[in-house]
Design an enzyme around this catalytic site. Sequence first.
Site, PDB file in Angstrom:
ATOM      1  N   SER A  98       0.848  -1.182   0.000  1.00 55.80           N
ATOM      2  CA  SER A  98       0.000   0.000   0.000  1.00 55.80           C
ATOM      3  C   SER A  98       0.884   1.232   0.000  1.00 55.80           C
ATOM      4  O   SER A  98       1.896   1.268   0.712  1.00 55.80           O
ATOM      5  CB  SER A  98      -0.906   0.008   1.228  1.00 55.80           C
ATOM      6  N   HIS A 102       2.657  12.089  -1.408  1.00 55.84           N
ATOM      7  CA  HIS A 102       2.251  13.490  -1.311  1.00 55.84           C
ATOM      8  C   HIS A 102       3.390  14.371  -1.847  1.00 55.84           C
ATOM      9  O   HIS A 102       4.367  14.627  -1.134  1.00 55.84           O
ATOM     10  CB  HIS A 102       1.948  13.867   0.145  1.00 55.84           C
ATOM     11  N   HIS A 112      -2.357   7.282  -4.816  1.00 62.30           N
ATOM     12  CA  HIS A 112      -2.501   6.158  -3.895  1.00 62.30           C
ATOM     13  C   HIS A 112      -2.592   4.882  -4.717  1.00 62.30           C
ATOM     14  O   HIS A 112      -3.175   4.861  -5.804  1.00 62.30           O
ATOM     15  CB  HIS A 112      -3.778   6.323  -3.054  1.00 62.30           C
ATOM     16  N   ASN A 114      -2.781   0.317  -4.046  1.00 57.22           N
ATOM     17  CA  ASN A 114      -2.825  -0.786  -3.104  1.00 57.22           C
ATOM     18  C   ASN A 114      -3.096  -2.072  -3.872  1.00 57.22           C
ATOM     19  O   ASN A 114      -3.973  -2.100  -4.738  1.00 57.22           O
ATOM     20  CB  ASN A 114      -3.931  -0.539  -2.059  1.00 57.22           C
ATOM     21  N   HIS A 151      -6.043   7.311 -16.840  1.00 55.96           N
ATOM     22  CA  HIS A 151      -7.107   6.337 -17.096  1.00 55.96           C
ATOM     23  C   HIS A 151      -6.796   5.442 -18.289  1.00 55.96           C
ATOM     24  O   HIS A 151      -7.191   4.267 -18.292  1.00 55.96           O
ATOM     25  CB  HIS A 151      -8.439   7.062 -17.276  1.00 55.96           C
ATOM     26  N   HIS A 181     -20.213  13.065   2.950  1.00 54.03           N
ATOM     27  CA  HIS A 181     -20.542  14.253   3.733  1.00 54.03           C
ATOM     28  C   HIS A 181     -20.134  15.538   3.016  1.00 54.03           C
ATOM     29  O   HIS A 181     -20.554  16.625   3.407  1.00 54.03           O
ATOM     30  CB  HIS A 181     -19.884  14.189   5.112  1.00 54.03           C
ATOM     31  N   GLY A 264      -5.778  -4.481  15.086  1.00 54.38           N
ATOM     32  CA  GLY A 264      -4.609  -4.307  15.925  1.00 54.38           C
ATOM     33  C   GLY A 264      -3.328  -4.160  15.138  1.00 54.38           C
ATOM     34  O   GLY A 264      -2.249  -4.503  15.624  1.00 54.38           O
ATOM     35  N   ARG A 266      -0.223  -2.227  12.882  1.00 58.20           N
ATOM     36  CA  ARG A 266       0.814  -1.290  13.305  1.00 58.20           C
ATOM     37  C   ARG A 266       0.394   0.138  12.961  1.00 58.20           C
ATOM     38  O   ARG A 266       0.350   0.525  11.791  1.00 58.20           O
ATOM     39  CB  ARG A 266       2.128  -1.649  12.618  1.00 58.20           C
TER      40      ARG A 266
END
Length: 310
Positions: A98, A102, A112, A114, A151, A181, A264, A266
């Site tokens: 991943s 920036h 980004h 992944n 694209h 939102h 849990g 890192r």
Amino acid sequence: MSQPNIEQVRQYLLDLQDRICNELELIDGKSHFIEDSWQRDSHGGLEGGGRTRLITDGTVFEQGGVNFSHVTGKSMPASATAGRPELAGRSFEALGVSLVIHPHNPYVPTSHANVRFFIAEKEGEDPIWWFGGGYDLTPYYGFEADAIEWHQTAKDACDPFGEDVYSKYKQWCDEYFYLKHRGETRGAGGLFFDDLNEGGFEHCFNFLQSVGDSYTKAYVPIVERRKDMPFGERERDFQLYRRGRYVEFNLVYDRGTLFGLQSGGRTESILMSLPPLVKWRYNWQPDPGTEEAKLYDVFLKPQDWLKLAG
């Protein structure tokens, strides 16, 4: 149906991490990725480790992380089982690469990517496995040529696997990287896929490799074109404001972030995706007719970019 080969996936992902880091270091020309290898022993039922790589304060890249992780757990977290109740009560193994980059120059978009593999097992039952991943582009100042090339490269990676694959995963990306939102997409889109196991392991793994290998083909030319464009305080200020949207999405909606925190994982590696500097303002709106307004009017709405290419 071909059986999953986890070691084969692992070796590909480690090599992909190496290649991406090498290419980005060449573009930056100053900074290098530092590596933090980590191992987790039975923390909250999670075991495994990874290689976190971070580049900071570069000529081109203000901050970026390219991470590999390979973990196992005794049970799937709520973020994974909410939409797939059949996974409840199963142990799992997850591995992936991943990354979030920036750049310093506001004319260079954030990107980004992944690629990941999961397998969930339960004694006496067949394993459930799948691939997922993709990549998306988050410009601050939009250029149609960049979005079209991005694209087109994504489509080229998908085309050997079916004529409808790109359009399906492009639409999924537009819908997934959407801030409900705010009523806007995170950026200019790209590819997003998940729960992929149709056609067997080898077929799906080949597709994952095609997507993973195409990321730098899509991103590097854009960086090269924009990294030396002059900019001022206005552009930098807008970039920092828009980075706030990136933070909002990752902390509110992103499946990978939620999965990592709930299982849990890192924390430092999970949250390396956040930008080093960011601003928020109350109810800010761009002035009509400006380049900042163009981002909202054109690039933060789903577009058929390849149709615009003619």
